[in-house]
Design a protein around this motif. Structure first.
Motif, PDB file in Angstrom:
ATOM      1  N   UNK A  49      44.227  -7.913   7.842  1.00 10.80           N
ATOM      2  CA  UNK A  49      43.057  -7.729   8.398  1.00 10.80           C
ATOM      3  C   UNK A  49      41.888  -8.611   7.846  1.00 10.80           C
ATOM      4  N   UNK A  50      42.629  -9.344   6.856  1.00 11.63           N
ATOM      5  CA  UNK A  50      41.584 -10.223   6.013  1.00 11.63           C
ATOM      6  C   UNK A  50      41.914 -11.493   6.219  1.00 11.63           C
ATOM      7  N   UNK A  51      41.029 -12.456   6.423  1.00  9.31           N
ATOM      8  CA  UNK A  51      41.184 -13.829   6.794  1.00  9.31           C
ATOM      9  C   UNK A  51      41.731 -14.473   5.556  1.00  9.31           C
ATOM     10  N   UNK A  52      41.177 -14.192   4.574  1.00 11.93           N
ATOM     11  CA  UNK A  52      42.024 -14.597   3.131  1.00 11.93           C
ATOM     12  C   UNK A  52      43.001 -13.994   2.675  1.00 11.93           C
ATOM     13  N   UNK A  53      43.879 -14.278   1.836  1.00 10.76           N
ATOM     14  CA  UNK A  53      44.857 -13.574   1.152  1.00 10.76           C
ATOM     15  C   UNK A  53      44.283 -12.547   0.216  1.00 10.76           C
ATOM     16  N   UNK A  54      44.609 -11.269   0.406  1.00 10.15           N
ATOM     17  CA  UNK A  54      43.889 -10.154  -0.414  1.00 10.15           C
ATOM     18  C   UNK A  54      45.183  -9.260  -1.029  1.00 10.15           C
ATOM     19  N   UNK A  55      45.022  -8.816  -2.153  1.00  8.94           N
ATOM     20  CA  UNK A  55      45.880  -7.925  -2.747  1.00  8.94           C
ATOM     21  C   UNK A  55      45.249  -6.873  -3.252  1.00  8.94           C
ATOM     22  N   UNK A  56      45.715  -5.488  -3.061  1.00 12.00           N
ATOM     23  CA  UNK A  56      45.095  -4.373  -3.914  1.00 12.00           C
ATOM     24  C   UNK A  56      46.328  -3.490  -4.461  1.00 12.00           C
ATOM     25  N   UNK A  57      46.393  -3.176  -5.830  1.00 16.07           N
ATOM     26  CA  UNK A  57      47.451  -2.577  -6.130  1.00 16.07           C
ATOM     27  C   UNK A  57      46.772  -1.157  -6.851  1.00 16.07           C
ATOM     28  N   UNK A  58      47.104   0.097  -6.266  1.00 14.02           N
ATOM     29  CA  UNK A  58      46.150   1.134  -7.275  1.00 14.02           C
ATOM     30  C   UNK A  58      46.948   1.499  -8.519  1.00 14.02           C
ATOM     31  N   UNK A  59      46.012   1.843  -9.215  1.00 16.04           N
ATOM     32  CA  UNK A  59      46.193   2.394 -10.836  1.00 16.04           C
ATOM     33  C   UNK A  59      45.496   3.680 -10.728  1.00 16.04           C
ATOM     34  N   UNK A  60      46.222   4.958 -10.810  1.00 22.61           N
ATOM     35  CA  UNK A  60      45.955   6.119 -10.873  1.00 22.61           C
ATOM     36  C   UNK A  60      46.292   6.897 -12.232  1.00 22.61           C
ATOM     37  N   UNK A  61      45.313   7.070 -12.721  1.00 23.52           N
ATOM     38  CA  UNK A  61      45.237   7.706 -14.515  1.00 23.52           C
ATOM     39  C   UNK A  61      44.631   8.912 -14.570  1.00 23.52           C
ATOM     40  N   UNK A  62      45.202   9.953 -14.858  1.00 19.75           N
ATOM     41  CA  UNK A  62      44.427  11.224 -14.915  1.00 19.75           C
ATOM     42  C   UNK A  62      43.723  11.818 -13.946  1.00 19.75           C
ATOM     43  N   UNK A  63      44.388  11.313 -12.736  1.00 20.43           N
ATOM     44  CA  UNK A  63      43.404  11.975 -11.337  1.00 20.43           C
ATOM     45  C   UNK A  63      42.155  11.020 -11.110  1.00 20.43           C
ATOM     46  N   UNK A  64      42.035   9.807 -11.795  1.00 17.71           N
ATOM     47  CA  UNK A  64      40.796   9.020 -11.602  1.00 17.71           C
ATOM     48  C   UNK A  64      41.611   7.570 -10.795  1.00 17.71           C
ATOM     49  N   UNK A  65      40.891   7.002  -9.618  1.00 15.92           N
ATOM     50  CA  UNK A  65      41.237   6.050  -8.773  1.00 15.92           C
ATOM     51  C   UNK A  65      40.847   4.747  -9.796  1.00 15.92           C
ATOM     52  N   UNK A  66      41.592   3.764  -9.704  1.00 16.56           N
ATOM     53  CA  UNK A  66      41.446   2.480 -10.045  1.00 16.56           C
ATOM     54  C   UNK A  66      42.170   1.395  -9.411  1.00 16.56           C
TER      55      UNK A  66
END
Length: 136
Positions: A49-66
């Motif tokens: 859904x993005x015109x540009x190339x976009x990547x998102x990799x989740x990092x979940x530590x101790x119940x917190x989102x990053x």
């Protein structure tokens, strides 16, 4: 409620009068972001859904989102940095409680991004929400 990092960005946007200065600041935020390892730039982390190339990799530590994120477009890297400030460190159960359109509207992004960029930003927010829901 927005994170301290996002509030700092909002304060800076309030200080910058001209949209061109704000635009440059978004690009600077993107430049300051650590690069994402190319090995993580795979179809599973790509945001549709993005015109540009976009990547998102989740990092979940101790119940917190990053997350780690990257794009081939500098302005989009800056938008990713803004989303990182909005969501990083928030408990995964609270991610969907953040009203991203309202928070981002405080920056005036909705008025100054092209429709393609706005659609891409919405796609990134939706991806983050889905990743958090999967993790909780």
């Amino acid at each position: 409620m927005a994170t301290k990092a996002f509030e700092d960005i909002a304060d800076t946007f309030d200080f910058l009068d001209d949209w061109e200065d704000r635009y440059r600041h978004v690009i600077e935020l993107g430049r300051a972001m650590p690069p994402m390892d190319d090995a993580l730039k795979v179809p599973a982390t790509k945001v549709d859904g993005c015109a540009s190339q976009v990547w998102i990799m989740p990092v979940i530590q101790n119940g917190s989102f990053d997350f780690q994120g990257d794009s081939d477009a500098m302005i989009v890297r800056g938008l990713i940095a803004i989303l990182h400030a909005l969501y990083s460190g928030v408990p995964v159960q609270q991610i969907n409680g953040i009203d991203a359109p309202v928070e981002l509207a405080r920056l005036g992004l909705d008025e100054h991004l092209s429709s393609q960029r706005s659609n891409g930003l919405r796609a990134m927010v939706e991806r983050i929400r889905l990743l958090a829901a999967d993790a909780s």
